[in-house]
Scaffold this motif. Structure first.
Motif, PDB file in Angstrom:
ATOM      1  N   PRO A   1     -38.901   3.514 -11.651  1.00 44.04           N
ATOM      2  CA  PRO A   1     -38.953   4.954 -12.545  1.00 44.04           C
ATOM      3  C   PRO A   1     -37.884   5.768 -12.983  1.00 44.04           C
ATOM      4  O   PRO A   1     -37.097   5.627 -11.810  1.00 44.04           O
ATOM      5  CB  PRO A   1     -40.133   5.395 -11.472  1.00 44.04           C
ATOM      6  N   ALA A   2     -37.928   6.471 -13.904  1.00 45.61           N
ATOM      7  CA  ALA A   2     -37.012   7.197 -14.412  1.00 45.61           C
ATOM      8  C   ALA A   2     -36.837   8.457 -13.181  1.00 45.61           C
ATOM      9  O   ALA A   2     -38.114   8.918 -12.661  1.00 45.61           O
ATOM     10  CB  ALA A   2     -37.165   7.666 -15.477  1.00 45.61           C
ATOM     11  N   ARG A   3     -35.816   8.834 -12.898  1.00 44.87           N
ATOM     12  CA  ARG A   3     -35.598   9.580 -11.772  1.00 44.87           C
ATOM     13  C   ARG A   3     -34.335  10.527 -11.781  1.00 44.87           C
ATOM     14  O   ARG A   3     -33.298   9.825 -12.750  1.00 44.87           O
ATOM     15  CB  ARG A   3     -36.104   9.435 -10.418  1.00 44.87           C
ATOM     16  N   ARG A   4     -33.931  11.602 -11.191  1.00 41.46           N
ATOM     17  CA  ARG A   4     -32.327  12.011 -11.218  1.00 41.46           C
ATOM     18  C   ARG A   4     -31.587  11.122 -10.303  1.00 41.46           C
ATOM     19  O   ARG A   4     -31.948  10.762  -9.508  1.00 41.46           O
ATOM     20  CB  ARG A   4     -32.624  13.535 -10.454  1.00 41.46           C
TER      21      ARG A   4
ATOM     22  N   GLY B   1     -20.326   3.797 -10.562  1.00 42.40           N
ATOM     23  CA  GLY B   1     -19.315   4.616 -10.854  1.00 42.40           C
ATOM     24  C   GLY B   1     -18.018   4.107 -11.306  1.00 42.40           C
ATOM     25  O   GLY B   1     -17.138   4.412 -10.936  1.00 42.40           O
ATOM     26  N   TYR B   2     -18.481   3.454 -12.461  1.00 41.99           N
ATOM     27  CA  TYR B   2     -17.129   2.817 -13.214  1.00 41.99           C
ATOM     28  C   TYR B   2     -16.122   3.900 -13.776  1.00 41.99           C
ATOM     29  O   TYR B   2     -14.825   3.544 -14.171  1.00 41.99           O
ATOM     30  CB  TYR B   2     -17.634   2.039 -14.333  1.00 41.99           C
ATOM     31  N   GLY B   3     -16.561   5.295 -13.997  1.00 39.43           N
ATOM     32  CA  GLY B   3     -15.660   6.212 -14.367  1.00 39.43           C
ATOM     33  C   GLY B   3     -15.666   6.773 -15.921  1.00 39.43           C
ATOM     34  O   GLY B   3     -16.613   6.473 -16.512  1.00 39.43           O
ATOM     35  N   ALA B   4     -14.393   7.135 -16.280  1.00 38.36           N
ATOM     36  CA  ALA B   4     -14.586   7.886 -17.632  1.00 38.36           C
ATOM     37  C   ALA B   4     -14.483   7.019 -18.794  1.00 38.36           C
ATOM     38  O   ALA B   4     -14.560   7.174 -19.962  1.00 38.36           O
ATOM     39  CB  ALA B   4     -13.436   8.968 -17.783  1.00 38.36           C
ATOM     40  N   ALA B   5     -13.962   5.728 -18.363  1.00 37.65           N
ATOM     41  CA  ALA B   5     -13.743   4.706 -19.321  1.00 37.65           C
ATOM     42  C   ALA B   5     -14.245   3.559 -18.939  1.00 37.65           C
ATOM     43  O   ALA B   5     -14.372   3.252 -17.699  1.00 37.65           O
ATOM     44  CB  ALA B   5     -12.421   4.354 -19.784  1.00 37.65           C
ATOM     45  N   PRO B   6     -14.828   2.214 -19.618  1.00 37.85           N
ATOM     46  CA  PRO B   6     -15.586   1.124 -19.129  1.00 37.85           C
ATOM     47  C   PRO B   6     -14.774   0.000 -18.816  1.00 37.85           C
ATOM     48  O   PRO B   6     -15.122  -0.993 -18.482  1.00 37.85           O
ATOM     49  CB  PRO B   6     -16.643   1.046 -20.375  1.00 37.85           C
ATOM     50  N   TRP B   7     -13.378   0.029 -18.683  1.00 42.08           N
ATOM     51  CA  TRP B   7     -12.500  -1.227 -18.763  1.00 42.08           C
ATOM     52  C   TRP B   7     -12.871  -1.938 -17.191  1.00 42.08           C
ATOM     53  O   TRP B   7     -12.783  -3.034 -17.562  1.00 42.08           O
ATOM     54  CB  TRP B   7     -11.015  -0.278 -18.292  1.00 42.08           C
TER      55      TRP B   7
ATOM     56  N   GLU C   1     -22.764  10.446 -14.794  1.00 40.14           N
ATOM     57  CA  GLU C   1     -22.383  11.487 -15.743  1.00 40.14           C
ATOM     58  C   GLU C   1     -22.846  10.805 -17.063  1.00 40.14           C
ATOM     59  O   GLU C   1     -22.164   9.707 -17.437  1.00 40.14           O
ATOM     60  CB  GLU C   1     -20.891  11.569 -15.793  1.00 40.14           C
ATOM     61  N   PRO C   2     -23.980  11.344 -17.825  1.00 44.85           N
ATOM     62  CA  PRO C   2     -24.449  10.782 -18.993  1.00 44.85           C
ATOM     63  C   PRO C   2     -23.452  10.636 -20.177  1.00 44.85           C
ATOM     64  O   PRO C   2     -23.358   9.719 -20.922  1.00 44.85           O
ATOM     65  CB  PRO C   2     -25.522  11.762 -19.336  1.00 44.85           C
ATOM     66  N   GLU C   3     -22.315  11.591 -20.212  1.00 41.68           N
ATOM     67  CA  GLU C   3     -21.249  11.323 -21.053  1.00 41.68           C
ATOM     68  C   GLU C   3     -20.500  10.253 -21.146  1.00 41.68           C
ATOM     69  O   GLU C   3     -19.948   9.509 -21.964  1.00 41.68           O
ATOM     70  CB  GLU C   3     -20.378  12.689 -21.299  1.00 41.68           C
ATOM     71  N   ARG C   4     -20.338   9.938 -19.809  1.00 43.72           N
ATOM     72  CA  ARG C   4     -19.682   8.373 -19.502  1.00 43.72           C
ATOM     73  C   ARG C   4     -20.577   7.380 -20.126  1.00 43.72           C
ATOM     74  O   ARG C   4     -19.764   6.431 -20.661  1.00 43.72           O
ATOM     75  CB  ARG C   4     -19.165   8.445 -18.107  1.00 43.72           C
ATOM     76  N   VAL C   5     -21.683   7.402 -19.889  1.00 43.74           N
ATOM     77  CA  VAL C   5     -22.375   6.204 -20.414  1.00 43.74           C
ATOM     78  C   VAL C   5     -22.324   6.298 -22.006  1.00 43.74           C
ATOM     79  O   VAL C   5     -22.291   5.185 -22.588  1.00 43.74           O
ATOM     80  CB  VAL C   5     -23.822   6.466 -19.914  1.00 43.74           C
ATOM     81  N   ALA C   6     -22.675   7.420 -22.520  1.00 42.95           N
ATOM     82  CA  ALA C   6     -22.456   7.442 -24.085  1.00 42.95           C
ATOM     83  C   ALA C   6     -21.212   6.725 -24.456  1.00 42.95           C
ATOM     84  O   ALA C   6     -20.937   6.063 -25.531  1.00 42.95           O
ATOM     85  CB  ALA C   6     -22.575   8.877 -24.321  1.00 42.95           C
TER      86      ALA C   6
ATOM     87  N   THR D   1     -24.130  -4.281 -19.962  1.00 44.74           N
ATOM     88  CA  THR D   1     -24.781  -2.922 -20.392  1.00 44.74           C
ATOM     89  C   THR D   1     -24.284  -1.669 -19.758  1.00 44.74           C
ATOM     90  O   THR D   1     -23.726  -1.888 -18.330  1.00 44.74           O
ATOM     91  CB  THR D   1     -26.429  -3.086 -20.078  1.00 44.74           C
ATOM     92  N   PHE D   2     -24.611  -0.537 -20.142  1.00 43.89           N
ATOM     93  CA  PHE D   2     -24.182   0.588 -19.397  1.00 43.89           C
ATOM     94  C   PHE D   2     -25.521   1.532 -19.204  1.00 43.89           C
ATOM     95  O   PHE D   2     -26.149   1.711 -20.150  1.00 43.89           O
ATOM     96  CB  PHE D   2     -22.969   1.246 -20.072  1.00 43.89           C
ATOM     97  N   ARG D   3     -25.569   2.022 -17.908  1.00 42.09           N
ATOM     98  CA  ARG D   3     -26.901   2.827 -17.822  1.00 42.09           C
ATOM     99  C   ARG D   3     -26.515   4.103 -16.987  1.00 42.09           C
ATOM    100  O   ARG D   3     -25.517   4.142 -16.272  1.00 42.09           O
ATOM    101  CB  ARG D   3     -27.859   1.899 -17.099  1.00 42.09           C
ATOM    102  N   HIS D   4     -27.353   5.057 -17.041  1.00 39.01           N
ATOM    103  CA  HIS D   4     -27.315   6.488 -16.262  1.00 39.01           C
ATOM    104  C   HIS D   4     -27.946   5.839 -15.116  1.00 39.01           C
ATOM    105  O   HIS D   4     -29.043   5.508 -14.659  1.00 39.01           O
ATOM    106  CB  HIS D   4     -27.933   7.120 -17.174  1.00 39.01           C
ATOM    107  N   GLY D   5     -27.265   6.228 -13.927  1.00 40.05           N
ATOM    108  CA  GLY D   5     -27.555   6.082 -12.610  1.00 40.05           C
ATOM    109  C   GLY D   5     -26.582   6.161 -11.371  1.00 40.05           C
ATOM    110  O   GLY D   5     -25.527   6.351 -11.700  1.00 40.05           O
ATOM    111  N   GLY D   6     -27.301   6.194 -10.311  1.00 45.18           N
ATOM    112  CA  GLY D   6     -26.390   6.248  -9.069  1.00 45.18           C
ATOM    113  C   GLY D   6     -26.950   5.374  -8.100  1.00 45.18           C
ATOM    114  O   GLY D   6     -26.847   4.022  -8.248  1.00 45.18           O
TER     115      GLY D   6
END
Length: 273
Positions: free
Chosen positions: A8-11, A54-60, A84-89, A100-105
């Motif tokens: 389920p979606a969660r923080r 936690g791949y960071g600010a770039a997806p390399w 961090e959602p902006e990093r996923v974007a 794939t890239f997703r928002h999560g921890g």
């Protein structure tokens, strides 16, 4: 049993990291994963899933992990997770089949359990007493036979130390370095993972290990004219007479040495720092 259904979606659970990343930063860790975990990847029934947490600010690092795992298993898949959602974007345009890239921890919100979770430079900012819970949570998300690899490296991947864990807990600690830039093995102390970095003090096993490694390195100085690799191999061979080194010369030549976690586990006293 690890969860396999939709989460389920969660923080997201965790704290945003600095996000520092560079191409090839995790090549030493990836090379070790492919060798050590390769048999499990090949045995997997269906495409094995790996997580770059936690791949960071770039997806390399996620892109590179996919390429390296596919040399072992051609249908391997990688999911990059960022809190961090902006990093996923930023990473989304790099998606491709199998990536794939997703928002999560730490909750690892994926529809199926991964066979590998790689968490590099993630726990360094946490308190030492938070590490066991993070390890337990991540290991609880692994598929049967899965592996968690958690550690720290410098900005361009010259020095790296990581812990490998299974569902039962930590198994091994690996030290890896670009030998040409290493003055002595204890230079790796600054890259110890959070579970060990505050334990590099007299009376702790990891301090004794690095002390003995430096002594073995000094004794192997006559091999320096033949190159840093020869000196490293001789030093590790001498170290293996005192410590339960878990690998052999073939891996030592890559600038690696692996020992059981039990040999370096904290002595039990509260850590400083």
């Amino acid at each position: 049993m690890p969860p396999t259904g939709p989460v389920p979606a969660r923080r997201p659970v965790g704290t945003v990291t600095r996000g520092t990343t560079h191409p090839n930063r995790l090549r030493r860790m990836d090379r070790w994963i492919a060798r050590t975990h390769g048999p499990a990847l090949r045995r997997c029934d269906g495409p094995p899933l790996a997580v770059d947490l936690g791949y960071g600010a770039a997806p390399w690092t996620a892109v590179e992990l996919l390429l390296r795992l596919r040399r072992v298993r051609g249908d391997a898949e990688v999911a990059g997770l960022e809190i961090e959602p902006e990093r996923v974007a930023v990473a989304k345009p790099y998606e491709r089949p199998g990536l794939t890239f997703r928002h999560g921890g730490f909750e690892v919100p994926l529809p199926r359990a991964p066979l590998l979770i790689r968490a590099a430079n993630v726990l360094r900012q946490y308190a030492e007493d938070e590490v066991p819970a993070a390890w337990e949570r991540l290991c609880g998300r692994l598929a049967p036979g899965g592996l968690l690899v958690e550690g720290t490296c410098d900005e361009i991947g010259r020095r790296h130390v990581w812990v490998a864990l299974g569902p039962e807990g930590p198994r091994t600690v690996t030290f890896a370095a670009r030998l040409a830039s290493l003055e002595q093995p204890s230079d790796l102390a600054e890259r110890l993972p959070k579970a060990l970095i505050h334990r590099n003090v007299p009376g702790e096993p990891v301090h004794a290990f690095l002390r003995d490694f430096d002594r073995a390195w000094a004794t192997a100085a006559p091999y320096a004219p033949y190159g840093a690799r020869q000196r490293w191999v001789r030093a590790v061979a001498a170290l293996a007479a005192r410590w339960p080194v878990a690998d052999g010369p073939r891996r030592w030549r890559y600038g690696e040495v692996t020992v059981p976690w039990a040999a370096l586990a904290p002595a039990g006293r509260p850590a400083r720092g």
